[in-house]
Write a protein that holds these residues in place. Structure first.
Motif, PDB file in Angstrom:
ATOM      1  N   ILE A  35       0.815  -1.217   0.000  1.00  0.00           N
ATOM      2  CA  ILE A  35       0.000   0.000   0.000  1.00  0.00           C
ATOM      3  C   ILE A  35       0.850   1.269   0.000  1.00  0.00           C
ATOM      4  O   ILE A  35       0.609   2.170  -0.800  1.00  0.00           O
ATOM      5  CB  ILE A  35      -1.015  -0.010   1.167  1.00  0.00           C
ATOM      6  CG1 ILE A  35      -2.136  -0.997   0.847  1.00  0.00           C
ATOM      7  CG2 ILE A  35      -1.593   1.372   1.421  1.00  0.00           C
ATOM      8  CD1 ILE A  35      -3.121  -1.194   1.971  1.00  0.00           C
ATOM      9  N   PRO A  36       1.875   1.400   0.864  1.00  0.00           N
ATOM     10  CA  PRO A  36       2.684   2.635   0.820  1.00  0.00           C
ATOM     11  C   PRO A  36       3.351   2.850  -0.544  1.00  0.00           C
ATOM     12  O   PRO A  36       3.429   3.981  -1.016  1.00  0.00           O
ATOM     13  CB  PRO A  36       3.740   2.421   1.905  1.00  0.00           C
ATOM     14  CG  PRO A  36       3.145   1.423   2.829  1.00  0.00           C
ATOM     15  CD  PRO A  36       2.280   0.538   1.972  1.00  0.00           C
ATOM     16  N   ALA A  40       2.753   6.033  -2.874  1.00  0.00           N
ATOM     17  CA  ALA A  40       3.881   6.840  -3.351  1.00  0.00           C
ATOM     18  C   ALA A  40       3.831   6.962  -4.874  1.00  0.00           C
ATOM     19  O   ALA A  40       4.080   8.037  -5.431  1.00  0.00           O
ATOM     20  CB  ALA A  40       5.202   6.211  -2.919  1.00  0.00           C
ATOM     21  N   ARG A  41       3.484   5.867  -5.552  1.00  0.00           N
ATOM     22  CA  ARG A  41       3.397   5.893  -7.012  1.00  0.00           C
ATOM     23  C   ARG A  41       2.291   6.858  -7.457  1.00  0.00           C
ATOM     24  O   ARG A  41       2.480   7.660  -8.380  1.00  0.00           O
ATOM     25  CB  ARG A  41       3.120   4.488  -7.543  1.00  0.00           C
ATOM     26  CG  ARG A  41       3.338   4.348  -9.022  1.00  0.00           C
ATOM     27  CD  ARG A  41       3.155   2.909  -9.498  1.00  0.00           C
ATOM     28  NE  ARG A  41       4.120   2.011  -8.910  1.00  0.00           N
ATOM     29  CZ  ARG A  41       3.811   0.993  -8.093  1.00  0.00           C
ATOM     30  NH1 ARG A  41       2.571   0.737  -7.795  1.00  0.00           N
ATOM     31  NH2 ARG A  41       4.754   0.226  -7.599  1.00  0.00           N
ATOM     32  N   ALA A  42       1.140   6.806  -6.781  1.00  0.00           N
ATOM     33  CA  ALA A  42       0.038   7.711  -7.120  1.00  0.00           C
ATOM     34  C   ALA A  42       0.430   9.162  -6.843  1.00  0.00           C
ATOM     35  O   ALA A  42       0.105  10.066  -7.621  1.00  0.00           O
ATOM     36  CB  ALA A  42      -1.200   7.337  -6.306  1.00  0.00           C
ATOM     37  N   HIS A  43       1.157   9.379  -5.750  1.00  0.00           N
ATOM     38  CA  HIS A  43       1.605  10.729  -5.394  1.00  0.00           C
ATOM     39  C   HIS A  43       2.567  11.266  -6.462  1.00  0.00           C
ATOM     40  O   HIS A  43       2.447  12.411  -6.905  1.00  0.00           O
ATOM     41  CB  HIS A  43       2.289  10.672  -4.026  1.00  0.00           C
ATOM     42  CG  HIS A  43       2.626  12.000  -3.444  1.00  0.00           C
ATOM     43  ND1 HIS A  43       1.677  12.860  -2.949  1.00  0.00           N
ATOM     44  CD2 HIS A  43       3.816  12.618  -3.291  1.00  0.00           C
ATOM     45  CE1 HIS A  43       2.283  13.949  -2.506  1.00  0.00           C
ATOM     46  NE2 HIS A  43       3.575  13.829  -2.708  1.00  0.00           N
ATOM     47  N   MET A  44       3.514  10.430  -6.885  1.00  0.00           N
ATOM     48  CA  MET A  44       4.467  10.847  -7.925  1.00  0.00           C
ATOM     49  C   MET A  44       3.739  11.141  -9.232  1.00  0.00           C
ATOM     50  O   MET A  44       4.068  12.105  -9.934  1.00  0.00           O
ATOM     51  CB  MET A  44       5.513   9.752  -8.148  1.00  0.00           C
ATOM     52  CG  MET A  44       6.533   9.647  -7.031  1.00  0.00           C
ATOM     53  SD  MET A  44       7.603   8.192  -7.146  1.00  0.00           S
ATOM     54  CE  MET A  44       8.061   8.164  -8.842  1.00  0.00           C
ATOM     55  N   HIS A  45       2.755  10.306  -9.558  1.00  0.00           N
ATOM     56  CA  HIS A  45       1.984  10.526 -10.790  1.00  0.00           C
ATOM     57  C   HIS A  45       1.271  11.879 -10.733  1.00  0.00           C
ATOM     58  O   HIS A  45       1.277  12.634 -11.709  1.00  0.00           O
ATOM     59  CB  HIS A  45       0.969   9.399 -10.969  1.00  0.00           C
ATOM     60  CG  HIS A  45       0.095   9.548 -12.155  1.00  0.00           C
ATOM     61  ND1 HIS A  45       0.538   9.363 -13.458  1.00  0.00           N
ATOM     62  CD2 HIS A  45      -1.199   9.904 -12.265  1.00  0.00           C
ATOM     63  CE1 HIS A  45      -0.446   9.596 -14.289  1.00  0.00           C
ATOM     64  NE2 HIS A  45      -1.523   9.925 -13.604  1.00  0.00           N
TER      65      HIS A  45
END
Length: 87
Positions: A35-36, A40-45
């Motif tokens: 999940i983290p 993080a991937r969604a945040h970077m996107h």
């Protein structure tokens, strides 16, 4: 109520086993650990999308500035031509 013996083969009701429960628990644990990383991937996107939008806005402002400048130069040239024709 139907008993498990009366269920047809290939029924949608899964057989409950401790091995299946352990595997399910392991999958859930693995998903929880990932999940983290997914966050993080969604945040970077999202940050990348914001940066692209900001760059596009900066390019648009620069293009409008250059267009206004070109219009002013064009008007100056027209005035100069009109003055030359009048004299």
């Amino acid at each position: 109520m139907t008993s498990p013996a009366s269920e047809p083969s290939g029924s949608a009701t899964p057989a409950v086993t401790t091995i299946g429960a352990n595997a399910s628990r392991q999958n859930r644990t693995r998903e929880m650990q990932l999940i983290p990383e997914a966050l993080a991937r969604a945040h970077m996107h999202e940050r990348r999308r914001e940066a692209d939008a900001e760059r596009q806005a900066v390019r648009l402002v620069a293009a409008r500035r250059m267009q206004r400048r070109a219009e002013r130069v064009s008007m100056r040239a027209r005035r100069a031509l009109a003055m030359a024709v009048m004299n």
